[in-house]
Enzyme design. Sequence first.
Site, PDB file in Angstrom:
ATOM      1  N   CYS A  81      41.519  83.882  44.018  1.00 27.42           N
ATOM      2  CA  CYS A  81      42.348  83.393  43.520  1.00 27.42           C
ATOM      3  C   CYS A  81      41.814  82.827  41.554  1.00 27.42           C
ATOM      4  O   CYS A  81      42.318  82.931  41.299  1.00 27.42           O
ATOM      5  CB  CYS A  81      41.983  81.426  44.163  1.00 27.42           C
ATOM      6  SG  CYS A  81      42.698  80.419  43.398  1.00 27.42           S
ATOM      7  N   HIS A 137      41.851  74.387  40.089  1.00 23.56           N
ATOM      8  CA  HIS A 137      41.306  75.624  40.567  1.00 23.56           C
ATOM      9  C   HIS A 137      40.992  76.899  39.487  1.00 23.56           C
ATOM     10  O   HIS A 137      39.880  77.320  39.381  1.00 23.56           O
ATOM     11  CB  HIS A 137      41.599  76.622  41.706  1.00 23.56           C
ATOM     12  CG  HIS A 137      40.664  77.080  42.464  1.00 23.56           C
ATOM     13  ND1 HIS A 137      40.922  78.005  43.465  1.00 23.56           N
ATOM     14  CD2 HIS A 137      39.420  76.789  42.921  1.00 23.56           C
ATOM     15  CE1 HIS A 137      39.457  78.334  44.307  1.00 23.56           C
ATOM     16  NE2 HIS A 137      38.753  77.328  44.134  1.00 23.56           N
ATOM     17  N   HIS A 258      47.681  79.149  51.162  1.00 23.95           N
ATOM     18  CA  HIS A 258      46.513  78.972  51.503  1.00 23.95           C
ATOM     19  C   HIS A 258      46.217  78.033  53.073  1.00 23.95           C
ATOM     20  O   HIS A 258      46.965  77.631  52.891  1.00 23.95           O
ATOM     21  CB  HIS A 258      45.497  78.762  50.454  1.00 23.95           C
ATOM     22  CG  HIS A 258      44.465  78.882  50.357  1.00 23.95           C
ATOM     23  ND1 HIS A 258      43.326  78.051  51.296  1.00 23.95           N
ATOM     24  CD2 HIS A 258      43.560  79.370  49.339  1.00 23.95           C
ATOM     25  CE1 HIS A 258      41.659  78.424  50.586  1.00 23.95           C
ATOM     26  NE2 HIS A 258      42.450  79.615  50.143  1.00 23.95           N
TER      27      HIS A 258
END
Length: 586
Positions: A81, A137, A258
Amino acid sequence: MEVVVVVVCCLLLAKKGAAEDAAAEGGGEGAQPQPHFILIVSDDLGWNDVPWNNKAVKAPHMEALAREGVILEQSYVQPICTPTRSALLTGRYPFTIGRQHDVIRPSQPTGVNLSLTLLPEVMKDLGYSTHAVGKWHLGFCSWDYTPTERGFDTFYGYYTGSEDYFTHKRSWTLRERNKDSTTTTTRKECNDLECDTPIVSGHKTITRSFLDLRNNETPDQHQEGTYSSGLFASRVEELLARDPQVPLFLYLPFQSVHTPLQVPPEYIRQYSYIKNQNRRTKLGMVSAMDDAIGRVVTALKNTGHYNNSVIVFTTDNGGPTLEAGNNWPLRGNKTTLWEGGTRGAAFVHSPLLPNPGTSNPALIHVTDWFPTLVQMAGGVPPEGIHGVDQWSAITEAGLSQRSLMVYNIDNTTGFAAGVRMGMYKLLVGNPGPGEWTPPPEGIADHPIPDPDSIALTPDGDQVVNDRESNAIATEDEQQPDVVAEEEEESAEGNKMDYSEPHVFGEEVSRLLLEMSGRNDTQLRLYNLNSDPLEQHNVAATSTQVVKVMVTLLKSYMFEYSPADSPHNAQDANPQNFDGVWSPGWC
């Protein structure tokens, strides 16, 4: 073979100027007015988790966008990711900016290097209204790392890598020392659905969940019970109510699909015929995301944005087969350098396309979206990026603007790298678990071989079932001891199909030793034109190609930056910030 070597050597010498040449010659002469860009990223969506590759997947909006647009057959992302998102928004290979090794965990005091210019910053300078909705993220320990400080006018979403889809909370696990214990306290993060409270080695493990959802910088405490894909679609509808004459850059990285595997039950019912419960849920999550994408497209049309819009859709990595994702018929899965971990489901949809309804085989890397979009908007990408403008290759079905590509280079806990040169793919070191995992639902466009035919491949790799196929757990929860164990297991599973350096002579052995510090580095070479499933290692019969590609890989090491992966910081504890995952601790 001499001709191949001469051509390849010329490519090697031209490598460092490729991005600049492509920028000068590419098709980025943006239309007037500037187009609106909607950049959609799905999380953990596998090659076989989309309707244009798998008839079992019910996602009519995505399928229509893809089939009425341009399906990208060779669109590559990073194996996991954070590296993909950093490559997408910087236009740089992650191994050059310290983001090659792992995700950024919630309590790690770091983020994407603040000296780097992100894509929204460039778009903002070009007059765009810039908005991010969904998963970040890319670091949040300091406000400086957060979206509204990195070029986005607004942000609605969450900072960490995974959380509950309905409560929008992420867990923090504290192992407290018992009164009579002499051991020390340790802390770790875990998935909300996988934490328990045992007494371990004199510790009491306490897990608490804390909010990670923000409207710009302000925590949004009022969305519990609302599923995230619908929540994000509602936010986009609000944004699209603005003036369509102002060029829009919308970054829409969905939480879906996810883990945790969660979705409203009505989305699961349509897959009731599938025996695998997790697979039913996973595909239901794809369908829920599809509904959200359908709402976004409807809003684009209703507000006057659609006719001048470009929609780019991509996954961030291959599907995690242990968690019901699927990449059939490709080899490998999320976190690996195999095609199943890096070849992403992707398409471009736009009324501006001159070639709708086509599939495109051009070699595209996730870094390419940066210069492609910037040049379509009439701008010039920053110097030093690795992406190239691919708009002419996409729209004219022409040759890709790249013939070279780095899958990744990581020398953190062991050397693992992959490089592409034309039809050839070279893997050096341990690429990760290398199985082929059949679709759990048992439906695909191609027949599933009978058990006898898939028990052993020509190179000795076993095909295993969905529960066994992925040696990597949820990315944010993975711990160092688990990583070491899984690397050992994957090395065991791949040991029968690699070549050893001494076969290729002293020069190759020397270069590999310089790169990896080892004299027993694994080598694999695949011709992806004739062997897209990576079944036949041809290194032993293509020694000259191996030598040239090892030299090519070594040339990239001059840009290598050690992984930025600091130890977790207990100051990240959300209890220090009124029970909300927050910046302000680095």
